[in-house]
Enzyme design. Structure first.
Site, mmCIF file in Angstrom:
data_model
loop_
_atom_site.group_PDB
_atom_site.id
_atom_site.type_symbol
_atom_site.label_atom_id
_atom_site.label_comp_id
_atom_site.label_asym_id
_atom_site.label_seq_id
_atom_site.Cartn_x
_atom_site.Cartn_y
_atom_site.Cartn_z
ATOM 1 N N ARG A 1 0.849 -1.214 0.000
ATOM 2 C CA ARG A 1 0.000 0.000 0.000
ATOM 3 C C ARG A 1 0.876 1.253 0.000
ATOM 4 N NH1 ARG A 1 -1.905 -3.433 -1.248
ATOM 5 N NH2 ARG A 1 -3.573 -4.712 -0.465
ATOM 6 N N SER B 1 -10.815 -1.319 3.551
ATOM 7 C CA SER B 1 -10.070 -1.511 4.809
ATOM 8 C C SER B 1 -9.677 -0.143 5.342
ATOM 9 C CB SER B 1 -8.814 -2.333 4.565
ATOM 10 O OG SER B 1 -9.166 -3.570 4.010
ATOM 11 N N GLU C 1 -5.610 3.735 6.423
ATOM 12 C CA GLU C 1 -5.179 3.549 5.029
ATOM 13 C C GLU C 1 -5.683 4.688 4.136
ATOM 14 O OE1 GLU C 1 -5.566 -0.500 3.232
ATOM 15 O OE2 GLU C 1 -6.515 0.594 1.603
#
Ligand SMILES: Cc1cc2nc3c(=O)[nH]c(=O)nc-3n(C[C@H](O)[C@H](O)[C@H](O)COP(=O)(O)OP(=O)(O)OC[C@H]3O[C@@H](n4cnc5c(N)ncnc54)[C@H](O)[C@@H]3O)c2cc1C
Length: 412
Positions: free
Chosen positions: A166, A299, A400
């Site tokens: 990520r 998420s 995130e």
């Protein structure tokens, strides 16, 4: 006036002073350069699926790239030897799942495991999207960007992009430390993506790279299967976890034209059949009833990567996977969903009985808007979850999504 609530999957965020949708490459660069030269806050937005924005009015400029063309420059080129590589270029504003569907239809292997991830091609390389054993990084040949610092266009190679979990150089340009915005280039990276060139493989079959997916398909990890079947299985597994976006959002005027109509219809049909199996009739407008579990950023927290010492303090049954720490040394990745659940925040958790933000009832890691939530409500939920995990396990969860005007301090 368009608001962030209209153009983000979480459906929260304040009104926008200047919302621009350039339809040409030069128009996009001019819009970004104009905002930068005036020193105005700038958000280059894609599908708004990884953004949590404050309820306050946004006095800056929001730019959404209306270019969505996907081309195959190699189409007419002769195949050389046994090389089955096919290059395919997509403009930054192209919807990501439109792109995946197109590659599968074309008989190309490489991104089928990333089916159903919301958002755009441009943003896919910002956080190196990944799921079910695939990451976009492995298929990227080059990324054409507008460099807001040097005010030039550049072609970035995978080496320039420094992809990680990520993570990419684009994302790094926005942060001074994890979740701490840098003074410049936040909430939009220094490099604005104009288009991405992918290198895919001419093959109607792909590899099943993830246990859960293999189970859904009744095969073993590593088996080869039709990419179309892998795509459908991924969409099914994602639907069961509420990890698809709600296609009814594309029926709103603010989202018009941002995704191919045939694909919206296919998604609406899939949602209607999910509703039907749950005994839910169509809404009064004839559309499937919105699925609130999908009104999220996916998420919400990253899976923490800990040092061996930190990991040894976790309970024995906490998940542990080998991983690399940002300084290159080896570490241990654990599961944010496991930590949240074992800290007492179970599926459906909310801070108060009447709170309009809650954890998804299908996935502990998704913070969701149950209908009337504001960014303040989502922030309160995020803080409660963060605090519970910190108190139980001493681990600070890092969000995130790109958080604008909310959650800028981690340990509050
Ligand atoms: C239900 C759901 C499931 C999800 N599942 C996954 C998953 O499995 N895996 C995964 O990795 N992610 C997942 N996500 C997160 C999200 O889909 C991805 O991060 C996606 O790439 C975001 O794309 P976007 O266009 O919506 O970006 P936005 O939310 O619009 O923007 C995110 C960031 O990217 C920047 N950005 C956008 N366009 C550009 C551009 N052209 N150039 C430079 N910067 C740009 C923005 O400025 C911002 O900083 C999920 C989200 C949801 C809602």
């Amino acid at each position: 006036m368009t608001s962030f609530a209209d153009i983000t999957t979480m459906g929260v965020g304040g009104p926008i002073a200047h919302f621009i949708e350039p339809t040409t490459r030069v128009g996009l660069i001019e819009a970004v350069e104009d905002a930068d030269s005036k020193g105005l806050p700038l958000v280059v937005i894609g599908g708004g699926s990884n953004l949590l924005v404050s309820d306050e009015p946004f006095g800056g400029v929001v730019v959404r790239d209306a270019r969505r063309q996907i081309t195959v420059p190699d189409e007419a080129a002769p195949v050389e030897g046994s090389d089955r590589t096919v290059h395919i270029n997509a403009e930054a504003g192209a919807n990501w799942d439109d792109f995946v569907a197109f590659t599968v239809q074309l008989g190309l292997e490489g991104v089928e495991g990333l089916s159903g991830i919301p958002g755009t091609v441009g943003a896919s390389v910002v956080q190196n999207i990944g799921a079910y054993g695939q990451e976009v990084a492995t298929s990227v040949e080059s990324v054409e960007v507008w460099d807001r610092e040097t005010k030039t266009t550049r072609d970035l190679t995978p080496a320039d992009l420094r992809f990680g979990y990520r993570y990419s150089a684009l994302k790094a340009s926005m942060y001074a430390a994890p979740a701490r915005p840098a003074d410049r280039f936040f909430p939009t990276p220094r490099y604005v993506v104009l288009s991405v060139t992918f290198a895919l493989t001419h093959s109607a079959e792909g590899t099943v790279g993830y246990e859960q997916l293999a189970k859904a398909l009744g095969v073993e990890v590593g088996d080869r299967m039709a990419t179309a079947d892998i795509r459908e299985a991924v969409l099914k597994v994602r639907a069961a976890k509420g990890m698809l976006e709600d296609p009814t959002r594309y029926t709103s005027p603010a989202m018009a034209g941002t995704k191919r109509e045939a694909n919206i219809l296919a998604d609406l049909r899939r949602l209607a059949s999910v509703n039907e199996s749950a005994g839910i009739a169509l809404g009064d407008d004839g559309l499937p009833v919105p699925d609130r579990n999908r009104h999220s950023c996916g998420s919400f927290f990253m899976n923490p990567i800990l040092t061996a010492d930190e990991a040894s303090a976790l309970p024995e049954d906490a998940p542990r996977f080998p991983a690399t720490l940002p300084d290159g040394t080896s570490g241990v990745k654990t599961s944010a969903a496991w930590l949240i659940d074992h800290a007492g925040c179970h599926k459906g958790y909310r801070v108060a009985d009447d709170a309009s933000a809650s954890l998804s009832t299908q996935h502990t890691l998704a913070l969701t808007n149950r209908g009337e939530a504001t960014a303040t409500d989502v922030e309160a939920l995020a803080r409660a979850v963060q605090r519970a995990v910190k108190d139980h396990f001493g681990v600070t969860l890092v969000p995130e999504p790109v958080c604008v005007g909310v959650l800028s301090d981690l340990d509050a």
